[in-house]
Scaffold this motif. Sequence first.
Motif, PDB file in Angstrom:
ATOM      1  N   CYS A 152       0.863  -1.178   0.000  1.00 33.63           N
ATOM      2  CA  CYS A 152       0.000   0.000   0.000  1.00 33.63           C
ATOM      3  C   CYS A 152       0.900   1.229   0.000  1.00 33.63           C
ATOM      4  CB  CYS A 152      -0.916   0.011   1.233  1.00 33.63           C
ATOM      5  SG  CYS A 152      -1.915   1.515   1.400  1.00 33.63           S
ATOM      6  N   VAL A 153       0.688   2.129  -0.943  1.00 35.42           N
ATOM      7  CA  VAL A 153       1.431   3.393  -0.994  1.00 35.42           C
ATOM      8  C   VAL A 153       0.419   4.511  -0.785  1.00 35.42           C
ATOM      9  CG1 VAL A 153       2.924   4.893  -2.364  1.00 35.42           C
ATOM     10  CG2 VAL A 153       3.109   2.401  -2.594  1.00 35.42           C
ATOM     11  N   SER A 154       0.562   5.219   0.339  1.00 42.17           N
ATOM     12  CA  SER A 154      -0.489   6.166   0.715  1.00 42.17           C
ATOM     13  C   SER A 154       0.002   7.129   1.780  1.00 42.17           C
ATOM     14  CB  SER A 154      -1.701   5.390   1.245  1.00 42.17           C
ATOM     15  OG  SER A 154      -2.671   6.247   1.795  1.00 42.17           O
TER      16      SER A 154
ATOM     17  N   LEU B  62      -5.301  -0.229  -2.355  1.00 48.87           N
ATOM     18  CA  LEU B  62      -5.607   1.152  -1.994  1.00 48.87           C
ATOM     19  C   LEU B  62      -7.095   1.208  -1.665  1.00 48.87           C
ATOM     20  CD1 LEU B  62      -4.348   4.069  -1.883  1.00 48.87           C
ATOM     21  CD2 LEU B  62      -5.390   4.420  -4.138  1.00 48.87           C
ATOM     22  N   VAL B  63      -7.427   1.482  -0.398  1.00 48.40           N
ATOM     23  CA  VAL B  63      -8.833   1.423   0.035  1.00 48.40           C
ATOM     24  C   VAL B  63      -9.287   2.772   0.594  1.00 48.40           C
ATOM     25  CG1 VAL B  63      -8.879  -1.061   0.417  1.00 48.40           C
ATOM     26  CG2 VAL B  63      -8.106   0.439   2.256  1.00 48.40           C
TER      27      VAL B  63
ATOM     28  N   TRP C 292      -8.105  10.756  -8.086  1.00 47.21           N
ATOM     29  CA  TRP C 292      -7.715   9.753  -9.082  1.00 47.21           C
ATOM     30  C   TRP C 292      -7.039   8.581  -8.372  1.00 47.21           C
ATOM     31  CZ3 TRP C 292      -8.922   8.548 -13.930  1.00 47.21           C
ATOM     32  CH2 TRP C 292      -8.150   7.586 -14.587  1.00 47.21           C
ATOM     33  N   GLY C 293      -5.747   8.715  -8.033  1.00 46.54           N
ATOM     34  CA  GLY C 293      -5.002   7.635  -7.393  1.00 46.54           C
ATOM     35  C   GLY C 293      -3.879   7.136  -8.279  1.00 46.54           C
ATOM     36  N   LEU C 294      -2.882   7.995  -8.525  1.00 45.39           N
ATOM     37  CA  LEU C 294      -1.799   7.659  -9.456  1.00 45.39           C
ATOM     38  C   LEU C 294      -0.974   6.461  -9.012  1.00 45.39           C
ATOM     39  CD1 LEU C 294      -0.484  11.171 -10.556  1.00 45.39           C
ATOM     40  CD2 LEU C 294      -1.588   9.458 -12.004  1.00 45.39           C
ATOM     41  N   VAL C 295      -0.983   6.158  -7.709  1.00 44.76           N
ATOM     42  CA  VAL C 295      -0.224   4.998  -7.244  1.00 44.76           C
ATOM     43  C   VAL C 295      -0.758   3.707  -7.867  1.00 44.76           C
ATOM     44  CG1 VAL C 295       0.636   5.999  -5.098  1.00 44.76           C
ATOM     45  CG2 VAL C 295      -1.642   4.929  -5.140  1.00 44.76           C
TER      46      VAL C 295
ATOM     47  N   CYS D   2     -12.240   5.450  -5.048  1.00 47.76           N
ATOM     48  CA  CYS D   2     -11.125   6.025  -5.815  1.00 47.76           C
ATOM     49  C   CYS D   2     -11.590   6.203  -7.257  1.00 47.76           C
ATOM     50  CB  CYS D   2      -9.907   5.102  -5.776  1.00 47.76           C
ATOM     51  SG  CYS D   2      -9.263   4.758  -4.133  1.00 47.76           S
ATOM     52  N   ASN D   3     -11.522   7.417  -7.777  1.00 47.71           N
ATOM     53  CA  ASN D   3     -12.052   7.671  -9.111  1.00 47.71           C
ATOM     54  C   ASN D   3     -11.365   6.866 -10.202  1.00 47.71           C
ATOM     55  OD1 ASN D   3     -14.062   9.443  -8.292  1.00 47.71           O
ATOM     56  ND2 ASN D   3     -12.788  11.263  -8.538  1.00 47.71           N
ATOM     57  N   CYS D   4     -10.105   6.522  -9.990  1.00 46.86           N
ATOM     58  CA  CYS D   4      -9.392   5.751 -11.010  1.00 46.86           C
ATOM     59  C   CYS D   4      -9.963   4.351 -11.183  1.00 46.86           C
ATOM     60  CB  CYS D   4      -7.906   5.664 -10.677  1.00 46.86           C
ATOM     61  SG  CYS D   4      -7.520   4.591  -9.264  1.00 46.86           S
ATOM     62  N   SER D   5     -10.696   3.864 -10.174  1.00 47.42           N
ATOM     63  CA  SER D   5     -11.134   2.463 -10.189  1.00 47.42           C
ATOM     64  C   SER D   5     -12.021   2.146 -11.388  1.00 47.42           C
ATOM     65  CB  SER D   5     -11.873   2.121  -8.893  1.00 47.42           C
ATOM     66  OG  SER D   5     -13.077   2.872  -8.772  1.00 47.42           O
TER      67      SER D   5
END
Length: 337
Positions: A137-139, A213-214, A220-223, A240-243
């Motif tokens: 997890c990167v956050s 990533l939760v 967005w969530g570039l990770v 997460c909008n990227c989902s």
Amino acid sequence: TIGDSQVRERLFEILDGYKPDVVVTGALTFPCGFNSFKWAKLRGKGVVMFDDVLISGTSRNPVKRMVRAHLCRRVQAYFVPASDYAVEWRSWGAGQKNVFEGLCCVNNQRFGSVSREEMEEYFRNSDLDIGRRYMLCVSRLVPIKNVKRLIEVWSKAYGFREDVGLIIVGDGGQVIVLQEVLLMMGVRNVHIVGALRNTEVQYYYALASAFILVSHLESWGLVVNEAMAAGLPVIVSKQCNCSRYLVDDGVNGYLVDADLDETIFEAIKILESPGRLADFGIASRRMIQDFGLEKFARNLWAACSYVMSVDQGKLDIFSRGLMVFWRARINMKRFNG
């Protein structure tokens, strides 16, 4: 402390020196974005505005929304992540030809090029066992990122296993709280390693078997892009909008609900399935190719070229008045939880 007026004056001084024909600027809710927009409009220059926040998720204050909508209609082109964003900007007055997609891309090659040998050398003197299967997890470690819930669910599923581990890369106001939670639960296979540079975090992607990533909210969530470029299966919350663009549920990962422990619990069981890990990882690497720097550069250039081809128009008196009295402010509580 540097005041807003000092920042604005210095920014104007720099832009006056460069004299760009087009300014590419961030959202008008940020002081830097608003002041760049202000400079361009006062000098008759074109503006490309980039924003990764869906309008439907912004302030519900009707006055703020009205002012933002009015000023945004004075932008010549919009640079957004994907199609849903384009639809929303058009609902605020953007045209059919001046919304360009491709904002949320990363250097896929950087995150996908670390070899097994390079990864092993990086972790040679680390406490991490490269023979384990790790979830990464990167956050930022703030409440809105929901890392505490992730740790609690992880502890129920794998808390006392020695063959798997959870690595958390990041820092923030919750770090002490999270360390205390781990100590209280007696969980030893969760590793909080702090914030890292991209040149370092790429090795953690190479080490990991899956990514998670939760968050309760991600514009967005570039990770997630980075993890997919590294060939990892991704578990991402629907918040997460990227989902909706990057996760094909059951193909390259799983969609979960940030508020439902059971969905997270079931998804992280993927660590038990080497075959699915491999298949999902291949799918991730294939799917993320549509979100590379080539797309970013090509479409940003198209946006700038479009702005250069249209009449910049004169700023009306009402808009000039708004720019004098309006002060851009970003509510950081929204992002820190």
